[in-house]
Design an enzyme around this catalytic site. Sequence first.
Site, PDB file in Angstrom:
ATOM      1  N   CYS A  54       0.817  -1.211   0.000  1.00  0.00           N
ATOM      2  CA  CYS A  54       0.000   0.000   0.000  1.00  0.00           C
ATOM      3  C   CYS A  54       0.855   1.267   0.000  1.00  0.00           C
ATOM      4  O   CYS A  54       1.585   1.535  -0.941  1.00  0.00           O
ATOM      5  CB  CYS A  54      -0.967  -0.059   1.181  1.00  0.00           C
ATOM      6  SG  CYS A  54      -2.363   1.078   1.053  1.00  0.00           S
ATOM      7  N   HIS A  55       0.819   2.060   1.064  1.00  0.00           N
ATOM      8  CA  HIS A  55       1.635   3.272   1.170  1.00  0.00           C
ATOM      9  C   HIS A  55       3.043   2.994   1.699  1.00  0.00           C
ATOM     10  O   HIS A  55       3.866   3.909   1.758  1.00  0.00           O
ATOM     11  CB  HIS A  55       0.954   4.291   2.094  1.00  0.00           C
ATOM     12  CG  HIS A  55      -0.264   4.934   1.501  1.00  0.00           C
ATOM     13  ND1 HIS A  55      -1.452   4.259   1.337  1.00  0.00           N
ATOM     14  CD2 HIS A  55      -0.474   6.193   1.026  1.00  0.00           C
ATOM     15  CE1 HIS A  55      -2.349   5.070   0.802  1.00  0.00           C
ATOM     16  NE2 HIS A  55      -1.787   6.237   0.597  1.00  0.00           N
TER      17      HIS A  55
ATOM     18  N   CYS B 160     -13.274 -16.800  20.885  1.00  0.00           N
ATOM     19  CA  CYS B 160     -13.883 -15.695  21.624  1.00  0.00           C
ATOM     20  C   CYS B 160     -15.352 -15.972  21.940  1.00  0.00           C
ATOM     21  O   CYS B 160     -15.674 -16.908  22.648  1.00  0.00           O
ATOM     22  CB  CYS B 160     -13.684 -14.400  20.828  1.00  0.00           C
ATOM     23  SG  CYS B 160     -13.947 -12.887  21.786  1.00  0.00           S
ATOM     24  N   HIS B 161     -16.273 -15.165  21.399  1.00  0.00           N
ATOM     25  CA  HIS B 161     -17.702 -15.364  21.629  1.00  0.00           C
ATOM     26  C   HIS B 161     -18.311 -16.390  20.676  1.00  0.00           C
ATOM     27  O   HIS B 161     -19.500 -16.710  20.789  1.00  0.00           O
ATOM     28  CB  HIS B 161     -18.456 -14.041  21.492  1.00  0.00           C
ATOM     29  CG  HIS B 161     -18.243 -13.090  22.628  1.00  0.00           C
ATOM     30  ND1 HIS B 161     -17.042 -12.443  22.843  1.00  0.00           N
ATOM     31  CD2 HIS B 161     -19.081 -12.663  23.618  1.00  0.00           C
ATOM     32  CE1 HIS B 161     -17.145 -11.658  23.910  1.00  0.00           C
ATOM     33  NE2 HIS B 161     -18.357 -11.772  24.402  1.00  0.00           N
TER      34      HIS B 161
END
Length: 388
Positions: free
Chosen positions: A120-121, A313-314
């Site tokens: 990208c940059h 996680c959840h």
Amino acid sequence: MANSRTVLILCGDYMEDYEVMVPFQALQAFGITVHTVCPGKKAGDSCPTAVHDFCGHQTYFESRGHNFTLNATFDEVDLSKYDGLVIPGGRAPEYLALTASVVELVKEFSRSGKPIASICHGQLILAAADTVNGRKCTAYATVGPSLVAAGAKWVEPITPDVCVVDGSLITAATYEGHPEFIQLFVKALGGKITGANKRILFLCGDYMEDYEVKVPFQSLQALGCQVDAVCPEKKAGDRCPTAIHDFEGDQTYSEKPGHTFALTTNFDDLVSSSYDALVIPGGRAPEYLALNEHVLNIVKEFMNSEKPVASICHGQQILAAAGVLKGRKCTAYPAVKLNVVLGGGTWLEPDPIDRCFTDGNLVTGAAWPGHPEFVSQLMALLGIQVSF
């Protein structure tokens, strides 16, 4: 892992969230040691990140991302100990390209002939270090004029997933190119991937955790797996908003809006038996997905067939609702302990929070800091290996 590799990631404030975390955790999952540094900061310090995404405007929008914790100190870096360098994009490269110590570090890596992967940059730093003169490279489109001025052989990013290789230099346009970008970097480091001819299904929903879908999704793609993502009542090309859950000193995690995540397959056309494994991200999506009978039936099908299921996680709220945790050892985000226990599972304390466990065909993790182990344990069940 014998004869493994060690790589350095060059970080800065407001680097793009995905563009640092996906390579950081994917490479670790593949057995590579990864150090992260930022000029003026030490191990344990953090860098704020930026979410860059598109919502129909003429350019991307930005919002706050996760806080990224560094694990090494910039001033103590010994470049001879590293086999490769990764440069994320975002806004950080704008000022890092003006930092003499950063420019010299990149020059030294370039002179050594070791692989450099920049996205990208990030290529602004390559231009400042005079490492693109006469070499083919791509980047985010707006970086093109700077690279041309620096003497690069510019390759237009016709699509956002474009990657270009010129010798030891690997460049990519955006994080959509991560799968090829990471795979090319692993190859440049001397890595060989085997056993990756697998089909993996992700069960997605609105406000799933941003990292918990993108990191494993692109990590598995980088290995060469075919990876699909579905969500009830949505089709291929539709997008799910995600949530950034972070740990910022409060009694529970904070939430910020994350990237939008593109689905690959129509939920109603899904043939779940055609997949080799199932992945369930966390976040807030599992709360409502656990009420969907079709979702629960998919989970039951994978568990009954003893195919690998990886939930983080959840996500274990869905496992509990599907009744597949009875007699199984399982961890999850600590707040999900009640669901696991009521669902008949044997609770394994996530201490530390990056702990992951495998019980038969089931891999469970507590939170996104555990992704390297989470993906690695799923790879083991699937018979996928990265060797050097």
